[in-house]
Scaffold this motif. Structure first.
Motif: not given
Ligand SMILES: [Zn+2]
Length: 477
Positions: A78-86, A89-91, A160-162, A233-236
């Protein structure tokens, strides 16, 4: 040792594919299948009469992290940060991994082994850092395991979570690569060949071109499979297009990394998908280079991410394999969710069929490993098989055993499992496993991990801040 299994239904291999053999007889001699047919005249050390049961090949699970995955439970869902496109991996991965000790990893591996066996895995491909523990514990339980000690040039982090940043190691991962190669040289072929080694540079964005080229050359020389997290992932994806001006998969092709011995986990966000909105034919590259994909549907689907689509990759000619990656480590769930999610994505019912996903979990995995003696019930193949109840609450009525397994079976419907001609589970019981003790150890490990998330999180968040519980705590008024 000769074992004869007579089953009401056998999914047996003939003329290049699985067939439904009714009232079949399978004869095993030591670790191999010696005979498949309707009858057998001869002596046997053991005869299993299973007229109401279904005998299938064992399932090949091509991407797992046994030392960490159980700790995803009660945490990342139920957790997927939108700034990492769900992506978690990064948090979430960083917040989790900071407190996992080697002893906790061993507890997770020990717990994972019966979980895998009870849900249909007979061959597992482990990626991690605790290869010796996996070898010992999987080996003792009788599983077939391909084990890779992972390595990389650097790591990602966020402060920075972004944004995702990278920190590179001075030796470019050379020491860890050396250790990974040594592990393969020391242990490949152990335990009658049940233990095999392979190479897994960790992630496409954390490995330098030099490290991947070196890996490719060593794999060519040692003839071992390769695995690499790619397009996960999208960030990757964006980082790789920024670095190289092309997609991760285009880049891997350009440096000569791809090929029939490579298994990419997860290739779920390739160029050409709506996730990346980047014009490219990455799926075509995978097909044309005969590169395999380890599809772990659940780790993405639980966050709202779907491959576009399992059926389209298959149709284009990509060799698809099945994996559990996260928890639950159930191949039954992996089969079911793969079929259903692909149908939803394509809005078509008659694609990603039970046959398609079952093939991926058996013949697809075997092909990726270059093994024509796995994933099938045929003379000469390894005796890695599953015996399922056919007359249980969930499996009745039974006409098409594979459809029942994919769409209806529960883990309790798996009656027995055999690897290398030896029973590693019978009557639903994996011998030699103290399940309450294993669960208690993982509970302790998880509580330590939950308490430690502030140490790994960029914003020092507690577990309840990072991942609030479904319902607030009940309090006496
Ligand atoms: Zn993974």
């Amino acid at each position: 040792m000769r074992r004869v299994i007579k089953a009401g239904h056998v999914i047996a291999f003939q003329n290049g594919g699985h067939r439904h053999l009714r009232n079949g007889v399978v004869v095993c001699e030591d670790d191999r299948i010696a005979h498949v047919g309707h009858g057998f005249e001869g002596e046997a050390d053991e005869i299993v009469e299973a007229p109401g049961k279904v005998l299938t090949p064992g399932l090949i699970n091509t991407h797992v992290h046994l030392s960490e995955s159980p700790l995803d439970k009660s945490f990342v869902e139920d957790r997927g940060p939108r700034q990492f496109y769900l992506s978690g991996l990064f948090e979430f991965l960083t917040a989790r991994n900071i407190s996992i000790t080697d002893a906790m990893r061993r507890d997770c591996i020990a717990y994972s082994i019966p979980e895998l066996i009870r849900t249909g895995t007979t061959t597992v491909m482990e990626i991690g850092t605790r290869g010796h523990d996996v070898m010992e514990l999987a080996g003792r339980a009788g599983l077939r395991a391909y084990i890779a000690q992972s390595y990389r040039s650097g790591r990602w982090f966020t402060d920075d979570g972004r944004t995702v940043k990278y920190e590179w190691q001075e030796d470019d991962g050379a020491a860890a690569l050396e250790a990974a190669v040594k592990f393969v040289r020391d242990h490949d072929g152990a335990m009658n060949g049940r233990i095999r080694g392979y190479l897994s540079p960790s992630q496409v964005d954390t490995c330098s071109e030099a490290l991947l080229r070196r890996t490719r050359a060593i794999a060519d020389e040692m003839r071992v499979p390769l695995a690499l997290h790619t397009s996960q992932s999208v960030p990757e994806f964006l980082e790789m297009t920024r670095r190289h001006g092309c997609t991760p998969i285009e880049w891997l092709r350009s440096i000569g990394f791809l090929g029939p011995d490579v298994i990419l986990g997860h290739a779920i966000m390739p160029g050409g998908s709506s996730w990346t909105n980047y014009h490219a034919d990455d799926i075509g590259i995978l097909a044309d280079t005969a590169t395999n994909v380890a599809h772990a549907v659940w780790v993405f689907a639980r966050r709202g991410i779907a491959m576009e689509s399992f059926a389209r990759y298959l149709e284009r000619g990509v060799n698809m394999t099945m994996a559990t990656d996260t928890c639950p480590q159930s191949m039954i769930e992996a089969l079911r969710w793969t079929a259903v999610v692909s149908k939803i994505v394509d809005r078509r019912t008659e694609i990603a069929t039970a046959a398609d996903v079952f093939n991926a979990a058996t013949l697809g995995g075997a092909k990726a490993l270059g093994r024509d003696d796995l994933g099938r019930i045929a003379p000469g193949a390894k005796a890695d098989m599953l015996l399922w109840h056919g007359q249980s609450l969930f499996m009745t009525p039974l006409r098409d055993p594979v459809r029942n397994i994919v769409y209806s079976a529960q883990s309790e419907d798996l009656d027995a499992s055999m690897v290398d001609g030896e029973w590693i589970m019978r009557d639903g019981v994996v011998p030699g496993q103290d399940l309450p003790a294993l669960a208690a150890a993982v509970q302790r490990a998880a509580e330590t991990m939950w308490a430690g998330t502030p140490n790994g999180d960029w914003n020092k968040r507690t577990i309840d801040q990072l991942s609030p519980e479904s319902f607030a705590e009940w309090r006496a008024l």
